[in-house]
Design an enzyme around this catalytic site. Structure first.
Site, PDB file in Angstrom:
ATOM      1  N   ASP A  28       0.865  -1.180   0.000  1.00  0.00           N
ATOM      2  CA  ASP A  28       0.000   0.000   0.000  1.00  0.00           C
ATOM      3  C   ASP A  28       0.903   1.233   0.000  1.00  0.00           C
ATOM      4  OD1 ASP A  28      -2.305   1.625   0.349  1.00  0.00           O
ATOM      5  OD2 ASP A  28      -1.895   1.705   2.494  1.00  0.00           O
ATOM      6  N   THR A  30      -0.253   4.930   1.270  1.00  0.00           N
ATOM      7  CA  THR A  30      -0.510   5.841   2.384  1.00  0.00           C
ATOM      8  C   THR A  30      -0.369   5.107   3.714  1.00  0.00           C
ATOM      9  OG1 THR A  30      -2.055   7.073   1.012  1.00  0.00           O
ATOM     10  CG2 THR A  30      -2.145   7.453   3.392  1.00  0.00           C
ATOM     11  N   GLY A 288      -4.917   3.817  -3.685  1.00  0.00           N
ATOM     12  CA  GLY A 288      -6.162   4.435  -4.120  1.00  0.00           C
ATOM     13  C   GLY A 288      -5.973   5.842  -4.639  1.00  0.00           C
ATOM     14  N   ILE A 342       1.830   0.815 -15.294  1.00  0.00           N
ATOM     15  CA  ILE A 342       0.928   1.707 -14.557  1.00  0.00           C
ATOM     16  C   ILE A 342      -0.489   1.363 -15.000  1.00  0.00           C
ATOM     17  CG2 ILE A 342       0.432   4.076 -13.873  1.00  0.00           C
ATOM     18  CD1 ILE A 342       3.343   3.342 -13.468  1.00  0.00           C
ATOM     19  N   ASN A 403      -8.327  -1.221   5.061  1.00  0.00           N
ATOM     20  CA  ASN A 403      -8.558  -1.516   3.646  1.00  0.00           C
ATOM     21  C   ASN A 403      -7.455  -2.378   3.033  1.00  0.00           C
ATOM     22  OD1 ASN A 403      -6.651   0.497   3.851  1.00  0.00           O
ATOM     23  ND2 ASN A 403      -7.317   1.585   2.034  1.00  0.00           N
ATOM     24  N   ASP A 404      -6.413  -2.675   3.812  1.00  0.00           N
ATOM     25  CA  ASP A 404      -5.332  -3.539   3.331  1.00  0.00           C
ATOM     26  C   ASP A 404      -5.448  -4.971   3.854  1.00  0.00           C
ATOM     27  OD1 ASP A 404      -4.096  -1.335   2.032  1.00  0.00           O
ATOM     28  OD2 ASP A 404      -3.212  -0.724   3.937  1.00  0.00           O
TER      29      ASP A 404
END
Length: 737
Positions: A28, A30, A288, A342, A403-404
Site C-alpha cells: 500500500d 498511504t 487508491g 501503470i 482496507n489492506d
C-alpha cells in the site's frame, strides 16, 4: 528492528523460512510508504490556486471581503462541516491545563479541519445532530440533517446541513474520478481548470480531494428524506435502497474547489525499495491515489528509476482500450526486456475480469507495477492473481489500514504496520512491524538466517541419526539378524534427548553464513536462497555423506577388531559386545560432533560451550553406568576397560579424522571450483574488498529517524515545479492553465 523501543511482533513462526524466498512484494502507499502525517498544502477554489492556506490566507480573504470571498467561505464551510472528526479533551494532572485535540477516522479529515481552524473557522464540537462552529470568534450552530458516510467503494462523503438562517446545503467531497461524474456541468471551463490544478497537485505527490455543493429547498429535502427513511425501515435490501436514495442526494453538484494535502515519505523508503529491486524482488505498489500522485511517489522512492519505460493502461474509456493497451504493453515488454506497468482502477475492472491472463503476463514481465485508484477488493484480487498464476513463487503483502486486510490475507506472507489508521492490518498479519524500512532486516536478514538454520538443523538431524544407527543395521546383518543391539539401551534412549541435542539446538539459534553488514551491502546475495537451500540436490549430498560415514564407522570396527568373540587366557572376551558397543558409539559421537564443527560458520561462546558440554555429559553418563551396577548390570566394568585401552583412543580418533578428511576434501573442491555466493562474499568481507558502504543504512540497535532524514524525505516529496512558482507569483489571480 525497533522504533522508540517497539519492535517486530511475529505471529506465525511457520513462515520464517519463507521470508527470504519472497519474490513479489505488494505494498500500500498511504501509511505504508508514507508517514500518514497529513498537512494541508494548497488548494484550488473556483479556478484560483491558494498556496498559503496554513498562514490564514483564506480567512483573511473572507474577513476583508476580497474578491472571491463568497467562494472561499463556501470552500471552508465544506471543510469544517463535512467530516467525522470529534474533539478529544485531555487534562494535564500536573498543571490542570486542558488540551483539545482532533481525532477522526482519517488523518486527511483532521488536516482539513485544522486548516479551517487556522483560517478562522473553528470546529467546537458536535452534540447529537448539532455542529458548533466558531466563525470570526462567534459560535454558530449548524444542524446535521443527513449523512452519507465515506467508504472506500463510494470514495466520497456527503452531508446535508441546515444553516442558522434556515438555508439547506448539501456538501460533498471525494476522489475527483468519482466527483466529476456528479457535477451538474461536466464540460465547463471551471472543470477543466480545476482538473489541470488536480493534475499539477498530483504530479507533485500531493493527495487531492474535490469539493462540491448544492442548495436545496425544503421540498427537495423532504422528498429525499422520505425516500431515505423508507429505505432505512426495510428488513431486506436496506443497503441497496439507501444507495438509491443517495443517488438522489449526490447529483447535480456545483464545483467549489480542490484540496492538496502533503504526506511525506517514511524514513529510508527509497533505499528499501531500491534494495529489494536490486535483490531481484518485484515490487507492486497498489494505492487508491490518482495516477499522477502514484507516479510521483514511485519516482521519489526509486520504484520507477529513470530510463525505465512506462506502460500505461489508464484512462481507458472502453473495454477494447484495455485489451489493446495490455497487448501493446506485452509487445513493449518483449522488445525492451524491462518496463514499469501503470494501471488504474477502471482498467483493472476489465483486466481482472476478462483479460486476467494478459494482465498477469504483463505484470510478471514488468520490473515494477503501480496500481492506482484501486479499491480494497481489487488489491486482494491482484495479489490472488499473482499467487495463483505464478506458481512456485512466494508473495508478501504489506499495509497499515483496514482496507489492506484483504490484500494481506491473500498473500503467502502478510506484514502489517502499526499505523495511525488503527491496528487492523497488524492484527490480521503474520508479522507486524513499525516502519516500512524494517521489511529489509525482517526479510533479508532474519528470513535468511531462519532458512539457513532450519535447513541445516533438519539435514544434520538426519545425518546424526542415520550415520550412527546405520551401523546398527549393518551389525544386524553381521549377527545374522538375531535381534541383538550393538548399543546399550540407555545409549539408544538418551542419544537424541541428551547426547546430541545441545549442539544442533545452539546451531539453530546462532548460525550465520555472512554478517548482517554483508547482507545490506549485497542484496544480490539473497538470490541463491530464493531458490531454496533445502532441496533434493543438497539432501542427496547429505545422504551420500551419511552412507560413507556410516561405512567408515562400522567398516573400521570390522577391520580393526576383526569381529567379536576372541578370548583371553582367563576365558574373558577380549572385545565383548558391550565393549565394542562403547567403542562404536563413542567414535560415532565424535564423528557427528566433528561434522557439527565443520558445518558451523558462526562460532560464539554458547556454541563452543554446547559442544564441550555434549562431550562431558556423555563421559559422565558412561561413568554413572559403570559405577552404579544396579542401574545397568550389563555394563559392569565396561567403561573402565574401554577407557584404559589404547585401542579405544585410537579408534575414536581415527573415525572422526577419516570422515573429516573426506568432508574437507569435498568442501575444498566445492569452495575452490564451485563456490556459492555466500562463500565469495564471506571471503570478500574477510579480505576487506568489494563494496565499502551498504545500500541501505539501517543500524542494528536503533532505527529511529533523524532530523537529516526528515529533511531528505521532505525534499524528495516537494519538487517545486516552475508552474507552481508562477502560480505563487500570481497569487489570487484566475488560472488559465
Amino acid at each position: 528492528m525497533t522504533t522508540e523501543g517497539l519492535g517486530c511482533t511475529p505471529k506465525n513462526s511457520n513462515l520464517n523460512d519463507e521470508l527470504i524466498r519472497t519474490q513479489y512484494i505488494f505494498s500500500d502507499k498511504t501509511g505504508t510508504l508514507t508517514r500518514n502525517e497529513m498537512k494541508f498544502d494548497k488548494c484550488s477554489i473556483k479556478g484560483v490556486v491558494y498556496t498559503k492556506g496554513l498562514k490564514g490566507q483564506l480567512g483573511n480573504i473572507v474577513e476583508d471581503k476580497k474578491r472571491g470571498h463568497k467562494d472561499v467561505n463556501d470552500f471552508i464551510l465544506n471543510l469544517v462541516l463535512n467530516h467525522s472528526v470529534v474533539l478529544s479533551e485531555y487534562t494535564d494532572e500536573a498543571t490542570q491545563e486542558k488540551t483539545v485535540e482532533y481525532s477522526g477516522e482519517s488523518p486527511d479529515e483532521i488536516a482539513l479541519v485544522e486548516a479551517s481552524e487556522i483560517n478562522g473557522y473553528v470546529f467546537k464540537g458536535r452534540n447529537n445532530n448539532t455542529l458548533t462552529i466558531s466563525i470570526g470568534g462567534v459560535d454558530q450552530e449548524f444542524e446535521l440533517l443527513n449523512l452519507a458516510k465515506f467508504s472506500s467503494k463510494r470514495a466520497r462523503m456527503t452531508v446535508v446541513i441546515r444553516h442558522p438562517d434556515g438555508k439547506i446545503m448539501v456538501y460533498s467531497k471525494g476522489a475527483d474520478s468519482v466527483m466529476m461524474k456528479l457535477l451538474k456541468q461536466k464540460d465547463g471551463k471551471l472543470v477543466q481548470v480545476t482538473q489541470n490544478h488536480l493534475d499539477m497537485f498530483s504530479s507533485n505527490g500531493l493527495r487531492t480531494l474535490l469539493l462540491c455543493q448544492k442548495s436545496w429547498t425544503e421540498a427537495e429535502y423532504q422528498a429525499y428524506i422520505k425516500q431515505y427513511k423508507d429505505a432505512s425501515l426495510l428488513l431486506e435490501g436496506r443497503e441497496k435502497a439507501k444507495k438509491q436514495a443517495w443517488k438522489l442526494l449526490e447529483k447535480d453538484f456545483e464545483l467549489v474547489g480542490a484540496t492538496a494535502i502533503e504526506d511525506k515519505l517514511q524514513d529510508k523508503v527509497a533505499e528499501t525499495l531500491h534494495f529489494f529491486l536490486e535483490a531481484g524482488v518485484k515490487v507492486w505498489m497498489i494505492t487508491g491515489d490518482k495516477e499522477e500522485t502514484a507516479i510521483n511517489i514511485g519516482t521519489s522512492c526509486k520504484l520507477l528509476p529513470s530510463g525505465l519505460a512506462l506502460c500505461r493502461v489508464t484512462k481507458c474509456k472502453k473495454e477494447s482500450d484495455v485489451q489493446d493497451k495490455l497487448k501493446e504493453g506485452l509487445k513493449q515488454a518483449k522488445k525492451l526486456g524491462e518496463i514499469a506497468l501503470i494501471i488504474d482502477g477502471d482498467a483493472m475492472v476489465f483486466a481482472l475480469a476478462k483479460y486476467r491472463d494478459e494482465f498477469r503476463d504483463l505484470g510478471l514481465r514488468s520490473k515494477s507495477v503501480i496500481c492506482c485508484r484501486a479499491s480494497p477488493k481489487q488489491k486482494a484480487n491482484v495479489v490472488k492473481m499473482i499467487r495463483k498464476g505464478a506458481k512456485g513463487t512466494i508473495t508478501l503483502a504489506v499495509g497499515d489500514g483496514a482496507n489492506d486486510v484483504a490484500m494481506i490475507q491473500q498473500a503467502h506472507i502478510g506484514v502489517g504496520i502499526f499505523g495511525k489508521e488503527g491496528t487492523q492490518s497488524a492484527r490480521a498479519s503474520d508479522y507486524a512491524i513499525r516502519e516500512f524500512k524494517h521489511l529489509v532486516p525482517l526479510v533479508m536478514k532474519h528470513g535468511r538466517y531462519s532458512l539457513l538454520r532450519n535447513a541445516g538443523l533438519i539435514q544434520y538431524s538426519f545425518y546424526k541419526n542415520l550415520s550412527v544407527f546405520l551401523a546398527q543395521l549393518y551389525f544386524a546383518w553381521f549377527s545374522g539378524f538375531s535381534g541383538q543391539t550393538l548399543y546399550e539401551d540407555w545409549i539408544i534412549a538418551g542419544y537424541n534427548v541428551i547426547l546430541t541435542s545441545l549442539s544442533p539446538f545452539l546451531y539453530a539459534l546462532f548460525e550465520q553464513d555472512i554478517k548482517p553488514k554483508v547482507i545490506y551491502k549485497y542484496p544480490e546475495a539473497s538470490r541463491e536462497y530464493r531458490a531454496g537451500i533445502l532441496n533434493w540436490r543438497t539432501f542427496s549430498v547429505w545422504i551420500i555423506t551419511i552412507i560413507v560415514h556410516s561405512w567408515v564407522l562400522f567398516g573400521s570396527f570390522l577391520i580393526y577388531f576383526g569381529g567379536i568373540g576372541s578370548l583371553q587366557e582367563n576365558g574373558q572376551a577380549d572385545n565383548g559386545l558391550y565393549v565394542v558397543g562403547v567403542y562404536v558409539i563413542t567414535a560415532g559421537l565424535a564423528m557427528v560432533h566433528t561434522k557439527m564443527f565443520l558445518i558451523t560458520r558462526h562460532w560464539t561462546w554458547p556454541v563452543w560451550l554446547g559442544l564441550a558440554l555434549s562431550i562431558v555429559i556423555y563421559v559422565i553418563m558412561l561413568w554413572v553406568e559403570n559405577d552404579f551396577t544396579y542401574l545397568v548390570p550389563s555394563l559392569l566394568m565396561v567403561t573402565l576397560r574401554s577407557f584404559t585401552a589404547g585401542s579405544f583412543y585410537f579408534y575414536i580418533v581415527w573415525v572422526p579424522t577419516a570422515t573429516a578428511v573426506i568432508d574437507l576434501c569435498f568442501m575444498y573442491v566445492q569452495r575452490q571450483y564451485f563456490p556459492a555466493d555466500w562463500q565469495i562474499l564471506q571471503e570478500a568481507d574477510r579480505l576487506g574488498v568489494g563494496r565499502n558502504k551498504p545500500l541501505i543504512e539501517l543500524g542494528e540497535l536503533n532505527l529511529t529517524q533523524t532530523a537529516s532524514d526528515d529533511s531528505n524525505s521532505e525534499t524528495s516529496m516537494n519538487h517545486t515545479t516552475e508552474k507552481e512558482k508562477l502560480l505563487e507569483e500570481s497569487e489570487g489571480t484566475p488560472s488559465n492553465l
